[in-house]
Design an enzyme around this catalytic site. Structure first.
Site, PDB file in Angstrom:
ATOM      1  N   LYS A  13       0.840  -1.212   0.000  1.00 15.44           N
ATOM      2  CA  LYS A  13       0.000   0.000   0.000  1.00 15.44           C
ATOM      3  C   LYS A  13       0.875   1.263   0.000  1.00 15.44           C
ATOM      4  CE  LYS A  13      -3.775  -2.324  -0.248  1.00 15.44           C
ATOM      5  NZ  LYS A  13      -4.535  -3.100   0.678  1.00 15.44           N
TER       6      LYS A  13
HETATM    7  C1  PLP Z   1      -5.621  -4.233   0.978  1.00 14.01           C
HETATM    8  C2  PLP Z   1      -7.085  -4.030   1.098  1.00 14.01           C
HETATM    9  C3  PLP Z   1      -7.794  -4.307   2.273  1.00 14.01           C
HETATM   10  C4  PLP Z   1      -7.198  -5.057   3.410  1.00 14.01           C
HETATM   11  O1  PLP Z   1      -6.115  -4.430   3.964  1.00 14.01           O
HETATM   12  P1  PLP Z   1      -5.250  -5.241   5.053  1.00 14.01           P
HETATM   13  O2  PLP Z   1      -4.468  -4.158   5.719  1.00 14.01           O
HETATM   14  O3  PLP Z   1      -4.393  -6.194   4.272  1.00 14.01           O
HETATM   15  O4  PLP Z   1      -6.185  -5.913   5.953  1.00 14.01           O
HETATM   16  C5  PLP Z   1      -9.121  -3.945   2.350  1.00 14.01           C
HETATM   17  N1  PLP Z   1      -9.744  -3.363   1.332  1.00 14.01           N
HETATM   18  C6  PLP Z   1      -9.115  -3.107   0.161  1.00 14.01           C
HETATM   19  C7  PLP Z   1      -9.869  -2.442  -0.944  1.00 14.01           C
HETATM   20  C8  PLP Z   1      -7.769  -3.460  -0.004  1.00 14.01           C
HETATM   21  O5  PLP Z   1      -7.155  -3.244  -1.171  1.00 14.01           O
END
Ligand code: PLP
Length: 386
Positions: A184
């Site tokens: 991210k």
């Molecule tokens: C990555 C992601 C999540 C989950 O994030 P985590 O931190 O891995 O739990 C939730 N929603 C979307 C749209 C994502 O891309």
């Protein structure tokens, strides 16, 4: 053609990140402690929210917010089919039922008219997802939510830098959950944050993130603390650690610079790909500041002799890694079989899914990497145009 394979997505970890983690390791506070508190404070200031609760993932944050809002069996929560499964899984974890509302095919965000059509007397909440880092139409969503007394939980996993009408994502809905997963825009390995301006909600989320306990470890074991605690609810073990928060602090400090690189690469892609009728570039509406978490290229399949899977294979031959965001959640076996979804139930999400490819876009990429992606995509289009 490139000699080395260009990985689809990797974090930017530099000496300052490493030094801050080492500082945590040497400090004796390796789980939630002073750095987590500091990161919460800095993140709340950054988005302009009154409260921020650090958790071990965005998924945990989404779950906690729904639990704190009182969601449970018999309730319905509306979300988008074009998201990672976590946005819907957490609804099921509370005992509530996920209801999907189809997307706007241009922004790939939830279509507010579709949401309106899915509202029933059981609907209690909406989870809009700011897809790829492009904001949802939040004014319309908030208005619809107020009219129907719905809780709005923003899935801002892609939206740590996103602005809607000049305002950073993090304070518009009743609560917002961010992800700091490895790929991210701001990465702590695993990690997340919930922001809200609602104090009662923030207190519940905080308590539920640590076993439902009235005092957390920092309060109990620091000089100011005491040994006594009470379990107020059967909570979860969802807290962030100081090792993660160390990265959060250094990553937040360099967010602006990292976003500048993302922006530059996205603009370069747009400049080239907007010239080709076989391709549709990602939109940036007038109300948006895009966080460019993902660069999602849409293929105009009727102008090409190959499909999306073949296009991805060609990119792989060119040493370019890609991904697809996302397989619509109702198409996954569990959702399809449990809720009896059929082809055609979410026509926009399904059609869009067939034509999307996420290209490499991250601050660790060099200018040459970006040019290699441009050249590869252009070569494939030229080879396979009708
Ligand atoms: C990555 C992601 C999540 C989950 O994030 P985590 O931190 O891995 O739990 C939730 N929603 C979307 C749209 C994502 O891309």
């Amino acid at each position: 053609m490139r000699q080395e394979f260009l990985t689809y997505g990797i974090p930017l970890i530099e000496e300052d990140d490493i030094a801050e983690v080492v500082d945590s390791l040497k400090s004796n506070w390796i789980t939630k402690g002073p750095k987590t508190n500091e990161f919460e404070k800095q993140f709340a200031e950054y988005v302009g929210a009154k409260f921020a609760i650090a958790v071990n993932s965005c998924t945990a944050g989404l779950h906690l917010a729904l639990v704190a809002a009182g969601l449970g069996a018999g309730d319905e929560v509306i979300t988008t089919p074009m998201t990672f499964a976590a946005s819907a899984n957490v609804i099921l974890h509370t005992g509530a039922t996920p209801v999907f509302a189809d997307i706007d095919p241009v922004t790939m965000n939830i279509d507010v008219d579709q949401v309106r059509q899915k509202i029933t007397p059981r609907t209690k909440a909406i989870i809009p997802v700011h897809m790829a880092g492009h904001p949802c139409e939040m004014d319309e969503i908030m208005e619809l939510a107020r009219e129907n007394n719905l809780f709005v939980l923003e899935d801002a996993a892609h939206a740590v830098y996103t602005k809607y009408k000049g305002r950073l994502i993090g304070t518009i809905g009743d609560a917002t959950a961010f992800s700091f997963y490895a790929t991210k825009n701001l990465a702590t390995g695993e990690g997340g944050m919930v922001t809200t301006n609602n104090e009662a909600l923030a207190d519940k989320i905080r308590i539920m993130s640590s076993h439902g306990m009235s005092r957390n470890a920092w309060n109990r074991y620091s000089a100011a603390g005491s040994w006594y605690y009470e379990i107020l609810h059967p909570g979860f073990k969802y807290n962030m650690t100081d090792i993660q928060a160390a990265l959060g602090i250094t990553q937040l400090a360099k967010l602006e610079r990292m976003q500048g690189i993302r922006q530059e690469i996205a603009e370069r892609y747009n400049e080239e790909f907007s010239q080709m009728p076989e391709l549709e570039i990602p939109p940036e509406k007038e109300y948006a500041r895009h966080a460019w978490h993902l660069y999602i290229l849409k293929l105009n399949l009727e102008k090409l002799t190959i499909d999306r899977a073949e296009f991805i294979e060609e990119l792989k031959q060119e040493q370019i890694g890609t991904s697809v965001h996302f397989i619509p959640v109702p198409m996954h076996p569990y959702y399809r079989d449990t809720f009896g979804y059929q082809k055609g139930d979410f026509p926009q999400a399904e059609k869009t899914f067939e034509r999307i490819i996420s290209l490499p876009l991250y601050p660790k990429m060099s200018r040459q990497d970006a040019e290699d992606v441009v050249d590869a995509v252009k070569r494939i289009v030229e080879k396979f145009r009708k």
